[in-house]
Scaffold this motif. Structure first.
Motif, short mmCIF file in Angstrom:
data_model
loop_
_atom_site.label_atom_id
_atom_site.label_comp_id
_atom_site.label_asym_id
_atom_site.label_seq_id
_atom_site.Cartn_x
_atom_site.Cartn_y
_atom_site.Cartn_z
N ALA A 111 0.86 -1.18 0.00
CA ALA A 111 0.00 0.00 0.00
C ALA A 111 0.89 1.23 0.00
O ALA A 111 2.04 1.17 0.46
N ASP A 141 -0.31 1.16 13.93
CA ASP A 141 -1.11 1.88 12.93
C ASP A 141 -0.77 1.41 11.52
O ASP A 141 -1.66 1.23 10.68
N ARG A 171 0.51 -1.51 10.72
CA ARG A 171 0.02 -2.87 10.61
C ARG A 171 -1.48 -2.86 10.26
O ARG A 171 -1.94 -3.62 9.40
N ARG A 172 -2.21 -1.99 10.91
CA ARG A 172 -3.65 -1.88 10.69
C ARG A 172 -3.94 -1.38 9.26
O ARG A 172 -4.82 -1.92 8.57
N SER A 173 -3.19 -0.36 8.82
CA SER A 173 -3.41 0.19 7.47
C SER A 173 -3.10 -0.83 6.40
O SER A 173 -3.84 -0.95 5.40
N GLY A 183 -3.24 -4.07 6.77
CA GLY A 183 -4.30 -5.08 6.83
C GLY A 183 -5.55 -4.62 6.10
O GLY A 183 -6.19 -5.39 5.37
N GLN A 184 -5.90 -3.35 6.28
CA GLN A 184 -7.07 -2.81 5.59
C GLN A 184 -6.86 -2.80 4.08
O GLN A 184 -7.79 -3.05 3.31
N ALA A 185 -5.62 -2.49 3.66
CA ALA A 185 -5.32 -2.49 2.22
C ALA A 185 -5.48 -3.88 1.64
O ALA A 185 -6.04 -4.06 0.55
N ARG A 186 -5.00 -4.89 2.37
CA ARG A 186 -5.13 -6.27 1.89
C ARG A 186 -6.61 -6.68 1.83
O ARG A 186 -7.07 -7.26 0.86
N PHE A 187 -7.32 -6.35 2.89
CA PHE A 187 -8.73 -6.71 2.97
C PHE A 187 -9.54 -5.98 1.91
O PHE A 187 -10.39 -6.56 1.23
N GLY A 188 -9.24 -4.66 1.74
CA GLY A 188 -9.95 -3.87 0.74
C GLY A 188 -9.68 -4.37 -0.65
O GLY A 188 -10.58 -4.43 -1.50
N ASN A 222 -11.71 -7.53 -1.20
CA ASN A 222 -13.14 -7.24 -1.39
C ASN A 222 -13.41 -6.60 -2.74
O ASN A 222 -14.49 -6.76 -3.31
#
Length: 440
Positions: free
Chosen positions: A103, A131, A133-135, A137-142, A145
C-alpha cells in the motif's frame, strides 16, 4: 544483534553508519550485545537515555546522531515485518524515506523517532507500528473485497521515487501580481475557478485526468478553511499552494528534466560558452572516450568555464544569496519546491547563448577528442538526443528569462509523476489564465 542486518533494498549509508555506531555504543554501555531489532522500545529508551546523559535535546548534534541510529533500527524492524524499503526522497531529512510494497504508505523513521524521543516516549514507535500494521491489513482486505487479482504487482522503490521524490526541475516565470492575488484568495474561490477551468480546457481533458485533478486539487482546496486566505494556510498545504501559484501565475518557463541533467550538463554548457580552443586531454580522458564515454559528458567535464560560476551553491550556478521566496507566505514552509532565483548572473550568458554555436563547439570537441584517441568520430543516438534536449532547455530558459518583463524567475521542483502530467496541467493553466478568474 550488534550490527544492522542486510536488507533487500540498501539502507542509506549515513543511516547504516549511525545504527552501527549506536549498536557499538550500547554494547559498550550495557557490557553485552544489545539487540536493537528485538528489544522492547522501553528497554531501548532506557539504554539510549544513558548514552544521552539526560533528556533528549533536539538541537544537539550528538543527540540527533543517536536518534538517527534508532531510526535505522525502527526501519529495519519495518523491513523485517512488512518488507518495507528505503527509496530516495529529497524532501526527507534523511534524503530517503521508507515505503511499503502492499500500500502507498510513506514513513520518515527519523522524524518518527525525533518526535518520540522529544516526548521521552519511544514506546510511541510501537503505536506507530500498530497503525501501519492496521493500514496494511485494511489495504489487503480492501483489495480482496474489490476483487483485485491475485499476484497483483507490488509497489517497488522506483514506484515511490517516481511519485514522491522531487528529482525533476523546471524554471518558470511568475507574474508577481497574479502570485499575490492567488495566494491571498480564499480556497473556496480558487476551488471554483479550478473546477470551472477543468471544464473549459482545449482540447478537453480525458475523464480520468479531469477526475484526478478534481481529487488532488479541487478537493484539497475544499478541505482548507474557507474563511482564511490560502497564504494563511500555507503551512497546512505547502505543495498545494506552490502548485496553485504555478497554475495561475506562470507566464513562461522551460520543460522539465532530471535535476542531475540540469546540474551536470545543461547549466555547465551555459557557463562554458563557445571556447575557440580546448585544453589538453590526459590519458584517463582519452581512455574514457575510447571506452564509449559520451563526448558531451567529456566536454562539460574537461572544458573550463568561460564565465565564473559558484563552486558551491544550488546546481553549481546560484549562490545562496541569489535564492529567495516567490511570496512571503512561503517563509513558513520548511522544504520549498518553488523558489525565486535572481537572474542577474544568468541573463548576460543567456543573451549570448546561440544553440547552433553551442552544437558546433560540441561537434568540434568531439572531433578533437576522437583525433587524440585515434578513433572515428561517431555521434550516438543517445548523445545526439542528450545534446538536443540540453539546447532546447537552454533556449526555453533564454526566452523565459530575457523576454518576459517584470516576472519572477523561479525554480520549481517536481516529481517524475508530476513532470509527466505537466502537459495536461498546462491545458488547465491556459484555461485558468484565459478565462474570467474571480478571486474573492
Amino acid at each position: 544483534m550488534a550490527q544492522p542486518a542486510p536488507q533487500a533494498h540498501p539502507v542509506p549509508q549515513h543511516v547504516f553508519q549511525a545504527q552501527s555506531q549506536l549498536a557499538a555504543a550500547l554494547a559498550q554501555s550495557e557490557g553485552q550485545a544489545f539487540d536493537l531489532l528485538k528489544a522492547p522500545w522501553a528497554d531501548v529508551e532506557k539504554a539510549v537515555t544513558k548514552l544521552l546523559g539526560g533528556a533528549f535535546q533536539v538541537n544537539r548534534q550528538e543527540h540527533q546522531a543517536l536518534a538517527l541510529g534508532v531510526a535505522g533500527a525502527f526501519a529495519a524492524r519495518m523491513a523485517a515485518e512488512h518488507q518495507a524499503f528505503w527509496f530516495p526522497n529529497r524532501d526527507s531529512p534523511e534524503g530517503a524515506t521508507l515505503g511499503f510494497p502492499e500500500a502507498i504508505i510513506m514513513l520518515s523513521p527519523f522524524g518518527a523517532v525525533m518526535d518520540a524521543m522529544g516526548q521521552g516516549k519511544l514506546a510511541r514507535l510501537e503505536d506507530l507500528a500498530a497503525d501501519i500494521r492496521r493500514s496494511l491489513g485494511q489495504a489487503r482486505f480492501g483489495g480482496a473485497n474489490a476483487g483485485a487479482p491475485l499476484g497483483q504487482p507490488k509497489l517497488a522503490p522506483v514506484d515511490y521515487q517516481r511519485l514522491f521524490d522531487p528529482g525533476f526541475l523546471q524554471f518558470v516565470v511568475l507574474d508577481p501580481n497574479k502570485t499575490k492575488t492567488t495566494l491571498e484568495a480564499k480556497p473556496d474561490a480558487l476551488a471554483r475557478d479550478v473546477k470551472d477551468a477543468l471544464g473549459r480546457t482545449q482540447p478537453p481533458l480525458p475523464p480520468e485526468a479531469k477526475q484526478q485533478f478534481e481529487g488532488q486539487i479541487v478537493m484539497s482546496l475544499q478541505r482548507l478553511e474557507a474563511t482564511k486566505p490560502l497564504a494563511d494556510q500555507v503551512e497546512r498545504a505547502p505543495r498545494l499552494a506552490e502548485l496553485i501559484a504555478h497554475m495561475v501565475a506562470t507566464v513562461g518557463g522551460t520543460g522539465c528534466a532530471p535535476e542531475e541533467f540540469w546540474h551536470e550538463i545543461v547549466l555547465p554548457l551555459l557557463f562554458i560558452g563557445v571556447p575557440q580552443q580546448f585544453p589538453p586531454l590526459d590519458e584517463d580522458e582519452v581512455q574514457a572516450f575510447q571506452q564509449g564515454a559520451e563526448p558531451l559528458a567529456l566536454f562539460v567535464d574537461v572544458v573550463p568555464h568561460s564565465h565564473p560560476a559558484p563552486e558551491e551553491g544550488l546546481l553549481g550556478a546560484f549562490e545562496m544569496t541569489e535564492i529567495g521566496l516567490a511570496h512571503p507566505a512561503f517563509a513558513r514552509v520548511g522544504a520549498l519546491r518553488l523558489i525565486q532565483i535572481n537572474p542577474a548572473r544568468l541573463k548576460p550568458l543567456l543573451e549570448q547563448f546561440d544553440p547552433d554555436k553551442t552544437a558546433d563547439v560540441v561537434r568540434r570537441f568531439t572531433k578533437y577528442v576522437a583525433e587524440k584517441a585515434g578513433k572515428p568520430t561517431e555521434e550516438t543516438p543517445q548523445g545526439k538526443e542528450m545534446l538536443q534536449a540540453a539546447l532546447m532547455l537552454l533556449s526555453d530558459l533564454k526566452r523565459a528569462a530575457t523576454t518576459v518583463q517584470g516576472g519572477q524567475l523561479c525554480l520549481r521542483r517536481l516529481t517524475e509523476a508530476e513532470a509527466a502530467s505537466e502537459q495536461a496541467l498546462a491545458l488547465v493553466r491556459r484555461a485558468l489564465q484565459g478565462g474570467r478568474i474571480i478571486l474573492t
